[in-house]
Every structure is written in structure tokens, then in C-alpha cells.
Enzyme design. Structure first.
Site, short mmCIF file in Angstrom:
data_model
loop_
_atom_site.label_atom_id
_atom_site.label_comp_id
_atom_site.label_asym_id
_atom_site.label_seq_id
_atom_site.Cartn_x
_atom_site.Cartn_y
_atom_site.Cartn_z
N CYS A 160 8.39 12.76 7.48
CA CYS A 160 8.11 13.84 8.48
C CYS A 160 8.25 15.07 7.64
CB CYS A 160 9.00 13.73 9.51
SG CYS A 160 9.19 12.27 10.58
N ARG A 190 2.83 15.50 5.41
CA ARG A 190 3.91 14.53 5.37
C ARG A 190 3.93 13.73 6.83
NH1 ARG A 190 7.73 15.67 1.43
NH2 ARG A 190 9.02 14.31 2.63
N TRP A 221 5.98 12.01 11.49
CA TRP A 221 5.24 10.33 11.42
C TRP A 221 6.26 9.62 11.97
CZ3 TRP A 221 5.87 5.71 8.81
CH2 TRP A 221 5.00 5.29 8.45
N ASN A 257 13.88 13.83 9.08
CA ASN A 257 13.07 13.07 8.46
C ASN A 257 13.67 12.18 7.61
OD1 ASN A 257 11.10 12.33 6.70
ND2 ASN A 257 11.69 13.55 5.17
N GLY A 258 13.45 10.61 8.15
CA GLY A 258 14.10 9.59 7.67
C GLY A 258 14.49 8.59 8.96
N GLU A 303 -8.13 1.93 -8.17
CA GLU A 303 -7.82 3.41 -7.68
C GLU A 303 -8.88 3.80 -6.76
OE1 GLU A 303 -5.40 5.06 -6.86
OE2 GLU A 303 -6.28 6.96 -6.71
N LYS A 349 -8.70 4.71 -2.79
CA LYS A 349 -9.39 6.01 -2.20
C LYS A 349 -10.16 5.70 -1.14
CE LYS A 349 -7.00 8.03 -3.56
NZ LYS A 349 -6.04 8.16 -4.65
N GLU A 368 -8.36 4.44 1.93
CA GLU A 368 -7.53 5.45 2.75
C GLU A 368 -8.03 6.52 3.32
OE1 GLU A 368 -4.30 7.18 0.39
OE2 GLU A 368 -5.51 7.40 -1.44
N HIS A 412 -14.52 -16.00 -9.00
CA HIS A 412 -13.84 -17.02 -8.69
C HIS A 412 -13.71 -16.82 -7.23
CE1 HIS A 412 -12.77 -18.43 -12.75
NE2 HIS A 412 -12.82 -17.24 -12.90
N LYS A 436 1.71 11.22 3.14
CA LYS A 436 1.71 11.26 1.85
C LYS A 436 2.93 10.83 0.75
CE LYS A 436 0.51 14.17 -2.07
NZ LYS A 436 -0.59 13.45 -2.30
#
Ligand code: M6R
Length: 613
Positions: free
Chosen positions: A2, A29, A76, A102-103, A482, A486, A489, A505, A608
Site C-alpha cells: 500500500c 503501490r 492493495w 502498509n504490510g 520479459e 509485460k 501484466e 517439446h 509495483k
């Protein structure tokens, strides 16, 4: 995950407006709900709701709050759905104590049961709410606010950054940090700020303090006092001056932070090239003297580690074992060797699994930690024997872009330094590798200046294909992975970045007529074999899109569409292709998101920085 912002001032300014702007800069965040509290004449004024900050602001005028002290939060969700009642601030029964957090408070269930049995009335499903009730409980027993905060937080287990205010304390904010980032900014004698991240108060001050774990800061207008949580003793701290520019934290005319940060890559790479060589040398020497070398990270940083491992091992003469940070402890618990060296990569320096991996390794073996991060003073740096700070500048977009290219460049600088120290290639070749690295800003700049139209067309072309592959071999598997991340997300498409050899395979069975496959094809030692892979996918009706160097003929001719990267085809430039080829895939994801009406700066369910397990 957060965002926390706080302000206390003796100036005639709108704390509501500044707090609102602060959490807008922290929205990356978390953005499922938000809230603001201000203190005025012995009362707390709270506005909060679920949804995005702008929408809530339209409904509630979040900035219209009285007083000279405010706390603001963007959430979040972890414990409790993103509802109005679960959004922060959370308050005690009396409505006098407000907290933003936050946490995670890991032992909140037992604390809550105890508090309920003591008569406390809980309104939310959050773990956060135990804190104001614990403080209230301690104050009822006669403790001062300050002592009650110490008392309450010593009972909380877990990781947290919190900011607390009280209706009867008009000029004090209490800020506590335990494994969740918190910084304090100060305009001497006038205004003091706290935030989860520096850009939140960057428009007002560049002077800041970074809280350590288990520290409390008491913020008063234009001053701050630091104390240890456990001993309650004063701590002396030195301020740091951040030289990030204010507009680095703003969108600067771009529609989204992600696009701005993609375009900032040439400058970010130039600054990274200027990292003092002495620091690179220390990193290289430590690698040279290590017995075993691991490299660990999460997400995009992990992909940078794949590219970096490839470059460094080429010259180091030792195998580098890559490991996702969340697996580090599980997989190495019976075999982590003494005298190992661990390279930890994290743009934020706050990813909990990366921190836990290095902390666990330090506690269990004689290991050294080399960290590459973009954030000075971040948690990870505390466990590190040597730190290099990539010079990307603040990255606000949830999608890592410029931090990825600067991480790879940093690792490449280390690789070339090792090549020189070990004398494994002639000095003239070292010079050529250096030249190639120095060319990266220009190559990326040229690509970005000339290919937007092409990328947008490809996006339109791909619009109907929900799934496709990014395939490659060798070092470019990092680029494929990568690029795939992208797309997942930002554009919410299931795009797999995979080895072109391995794709035979299993994954090849997905290919039908018109199924798109994007090949990442610099002309390196894997190129000849990649031609074969392109042919196999083409023969099955696949639509071939290739990322090639401008002068490419063979794979370009086999492709339906080519994306030309303006760089020479020598081995020196091939080695730095993870840096110069990825902007094309970043843009592809960005425009694919726009095409679907998605906000690239606010991918769903993501934050993030992942500070919870
Ligand atoms: O801050 P870190 O580099 O440690 O973050 C690691 C990942 O969480 C991060 O790269 C994530 O995958 C990004 N959303 C990628 O764009």
C-alpha cells in the site's frame, strides 16, 4: 504493497490537497481503495472509500479537509476485501486514534480476539484495525500516546510501515517501520512529510531520512525525532539529499508513466554507464574470489538476472546458478555452500522474497551479498556487502521498464570488467564490448523515434489472437520471457516467452494457421538454429513476426512482419541485445493494453512492490 503519506505543518497550506497529491504519486503501490484523515480542533476528519483515487475524489472532494496534519493511504487489499469499511485509515472505538498501514500484522487474529474480549468493537476485517485498538487499550491504562504506541507495536508481529495520529495531538505524527519502506522528508522549521516512497514528497523537498527496521519517527512541523522501537532510545540519523528531479515523478506530458519510462530509457542507460568504475570493480573482484555464485530475483528483475548471468558467466569461468528468490531457501536449504556469493537484483529493494532469500542465506552460511537496486537505502541494501544503484531514476509505472534495461546494463558492465581482469579476451575486444555498451542509449533512442507506427500496426494485427508465443534461444530467452511478462501484466494476454528449441517439446501443438509467433532473433551463435525453428513454425501455418537487426535478410525474408532494431550485427552488439531489443516488446504490451481499453499504469490485481509472501 500500500502507499502511505503523511504531512504535518505550521504553514498556511492545504494539507488535504498535498496528502491527496501524495497518494496519487503512490498509486502504483495499490489502487483498490483510499482514504484521508486530517486533525483539526480536537477532532479527526475522515474521508475514504473503495475504488480509484480520482473517482473517490470526484465523489468526496478528498482534498477538502481542515487542519495542519493529515495522513493518506492508497490500498492493495490483503486482509479484507477492498471495501469502504476496510479502507484506511482505521480507527479505535473512541474515534480519536487513526492509523494507516502498509504490510501485514501476522498475529492479528489472536490480538483481535483478546481486544474483543476486552470490549473493543471492530468494524473492519483488516489486520490493521488491531493497532488503534491496542493503542487505545494502553492509553486507558494510563500510558501517554507515545508510550502506548511503543507498547502496542511491540505486540505486533509481521512486517509493517504505519503512520498514526491522534485527535488531541495536533502537531504529531508517529511513524513506525518494520520491514516495509518508510521515508521522512523535511522542510526545516516548516513542514515534515512521511511516505512509502520518496517521489511522493519530491515536489516539496529533496532532504530526507530513511527509516530503519524497528524505528519510530515522531514528526512535528519542520522537525523529526527518531527512536528505537525496542529500547525506546533516541537514534541519530543523517539526512540524505536526493537528486531526482521533480518532474521525474510526474508524467511530463506522456499519457502514462509506463510510456514515459520507456522513453526515458536512453537517459537512464547513459546515467547507468556513468556508475563509478570503482564500484563495478568491487563487484567484479567479489565475484572473482567467490567459490559458488547464485543470482536471485523476482519478476522482471529475475529476467534481468537471466540475461546478466549469461553475460557474466561468459567471462567469469564459473557457472552462475539462477534461482527465483521465492524458491531460494526451499531449494538450497540442504546444500547452500560456505563462501558462496549471491547477486540479488531488485529495482525496489523491497521485494519480500528477495530480502528473505538473502537474509536466510546470511544467517545460515558464510555468504556475501551483492545487490543491484534502483532505490538508495532500500531494505535489501541492509543485508548487502556491496550495492550498486542503477541510475534509472524513480520508476512509477507498475511495469518495470527502464529499471530492467539498467539492471542488464549494470550486469554487463560487471561482465566486461571481469573479462578485462581475467584477460580472457584481447584488450581490443574489451574495447569493442565497451563501445557496444556505450551505443545502447543511441540504439534505443533511434528505435523509439522511428517505430511507433509499426508497433501500433502489429498490435492491431494481433488484436484477435489472445494467445501467442515469444520464442528465442540463448541470451534472448530472457528477452522473450520479459516480453511475455509485460504482455501478461499490462495487456492481460497469455503470451508465453519460451525457448524456441524447447517449444518443439509441446507448445508447438498450439500452432494453427495464422497463430502469431514473435521470434527474437539477433544474429548471434543461436541464429542458424533459430532459422530452423522459424521454418518449423511457418510450415505449420504460424504467422511469423520477427525482431531482427536492421540489416537482417534471412529471418526477415521468412517473416510476415519484421521489427528492425537499428544496431550492427557483430558479436559485441549481440551480447547487449537484451537491452536494445526489449523496448519493442515493452511498447507492444503498452499499445496492446490501450487497444483493449486497459490502463497500463494500473494492471489489475498487481502492485509495483510485492512486500507480502
Ligand atoms: O522491485 P523488484 O524488482 O524486486 O520487483 C520484482 C517484481 O515484483 C517486478 O519485477 C514485477 O514482476 C513487475 N511488475 C514487472 O513489471
Amino acid at each position: 504493497m500500500c502507499g502511505i503519506f503523511g504531512i504535518v505543518t505550521n504553514q498556511n497550506i492545504s494539507v488535504g490537497k498535498i496528502a491527496l497529491d501524495g497518494i496519487k504519486r503512490l498509486e502504483y503501490r495499490g489502487y483498490d481503495s483510499c482514504g484521508i484523515v486530517s486533525q483539526h480542533k480536537g477532532k479527526l476528519y475522515i474521508k475514504k472509500d473503495s475504488g480509484k483515487i480520482d473517482d473517490i475524489h470526484k465523489k468526496m472532494k478528498l482534498d477538502d479537509l481542515p487542519g495542519k496534519l493529515a495522513l493518506a493511504h492508497t490500498r492493495w487489499a490483503t486482509h479484507g476485501a477492498p471495501t469502504k469499511i476496510n479502507s484506511h485509515p482505521q480507527i479505535d472505538c473512541s474515534g480519536k486514534i487513526a492509523i494507516i498501514h502498509n504490510g501485514i500484522i501476522e498475529n492479528f487474529i489472536e490480538l483481535k480476539e483478546h481486544l474483543i474480549s476486552n470490549g473493543h468493537d471492530f468494524k473492519s476485517e483488516t489486520d490493521t484495525e488491531v493497532i488503534p485498538h491496542l493503542i487505545e487499550d494502553a492509553m486507558k491504562e494510563g500510558l501517554s500516546l507515545r508510550s502506548a504506541i511503543f507498547n502496542a507495536l511491540k505486540k505486533c508481529k509481521g512486517a509493517y510501515g504505519v503512520a498514526i495520529c491522534h485527535a488531541d495531538h495536533p502537531d504529531e505524527i508517529f511513524v513506525v517501520r518494520k520491514e516495509s519502506p518508510l521515508v521522512v522528508g523535511i522542510e526545516e522549521g516548516k513542514t515534515t512529510y512521511c511516505a512509502s516512497d520518496i517521489p511522493a514528497f519530491l515536489p516539496y523537498t529533496q532532504k530526507c531520512y530513511i527509516l530503519d527496521d524497528d524505528e519510530i519517527a515522531i514528526l512535528r512541523p519542520g522537525e523529526v525525532e527518531f527512536l528505537e522501537l525496542n529500547s525506546e532510545k533516541k537514534v541519530k540519523k543523517n539526512a540524505i539529499h536526493v537528486d531526482w528531479s521533480i518532474d521525474a515523478a510526474e508524467k511530463g506530458g506522456y499519457e502514462h508513466f509506463m510510456l514515459k519510462e520507456i522513453y526515458e530509457q536512453p537517459e537512464a542507460l547513459k546515467r547507468t554507464l556513468a556508475i563509478p568504475q570503482a564500484s563495478i570493480e568491487i563487484f567484479a573482484d567479489m565475484l572473482l574470489s567467490a567459490k559458488n555464485v547464485y543470482i536471485t530475483a523476482a519478476g522482471t528483475s529475475y529476467h534481468a538476472s537471466l540475461a546478466g548471468k549469461f553475460i557474466i558467466s561468459k567471462f567469469l569461468g564459473k557457472y552462475i546458478q539462477e534461482m527465483e528468490c521465492s524458491e531460494f531457501q526451499t531449494q538450497l536449504k540442504d546444500c547452500l555452500e560456505q563462501d558462496s556469493l549471491i547477486i540479488a537484483l531488485s529495482q525496489s529493494g523491497e521485494t519480500v522474497d528477495t530480502i528473505e532469500a538473502v537474509r536466510w542465506a546470511k544467517e545460515n552460511a558464510n555468504v556475501k551479498i551483492l545487490t543491484i537496486t534502483n532505490v538508495v537505502g532500500s531494505s535489501l541494501t541492509r543485508y548487502s556487502d556491496h550495492v550498486i544503484v542503477t541510475q534509472a531514476g524513480p520508476e512509477i509505472g507498475v511495469a518495470a521498464t527502464k529499471t530492467y534495461t539498467t539492471q542488464v546494463l549494470t550486469l554487463a558492465l560487471v561482465g566486461i570488467t571481469i573479462a578485462r581482469k581475467r584477460n580472457v579476451i584481447p584488450a581490443s575486444e574489451i574495447e569493442c564490448y565497451h563501445e557496444a555498451l556505450k551505443n545502447t542509449p543511441e540504439i534505443v533512442k533511434n528505435f523509439l523515434a522511428n517505430n511507433i507506427h509499426l508497433i501500433r500496426n502489429i498490435v492491431k494485427n494481433l488484436e484477435k489472437s489472445l494467445n501467442f508465443f515469444f520464442l528465442s534461444r540463448g541470451i534472448s530467452i530472457a528477452t522473450a520471457k520479459e516480453g511475455g511478462l509485460k504482455m501478461k501484466e499490462i495487456a492481460c494476454r497469455f503470451i508465453e516467452g519460451y525457448s524456441a528449441a524447447h517449444a518443439k517439446h509441446g507448445p508447438i501443438s498450439l500452432v494453427r494457421k495464422g497463430f502469431p509467433i514473435i521470434f527474437i532473433a539477433p544474429p548471434d551463435e543461436t541464429y542458424q538454429r533459430l532459422i530452423g525453428n522459424v521454418a518449423e513454425f511457418k510450415a505449420r501455418g504460424g504467422k511469423i513476426i520477427s525482431l531482427v537487426i536492421q540489416s537482417d535478410k534471412i529471418i526477415a525474408d521468412m517473416s510476415n512482419i519484421t521489427i528492425p532494431i537499428p544496431q550492427p550485427g557483430d558479436k559485441y552488439h549481440n551480447l547487449i541485445s537484451p537491452i536494445t531489443f526489449i523496448p519493442a516488446l515493452q511498447l507492444l504490451a503498452y499499445y496492446a493494453a490501450l487497444e483493449q481499453g486497459l490502463d497500463p499504469d494500473k494492471p489489475q490485481n498487481l502492485a509495483k512492490t510485492v512486500t507480502v509472501h
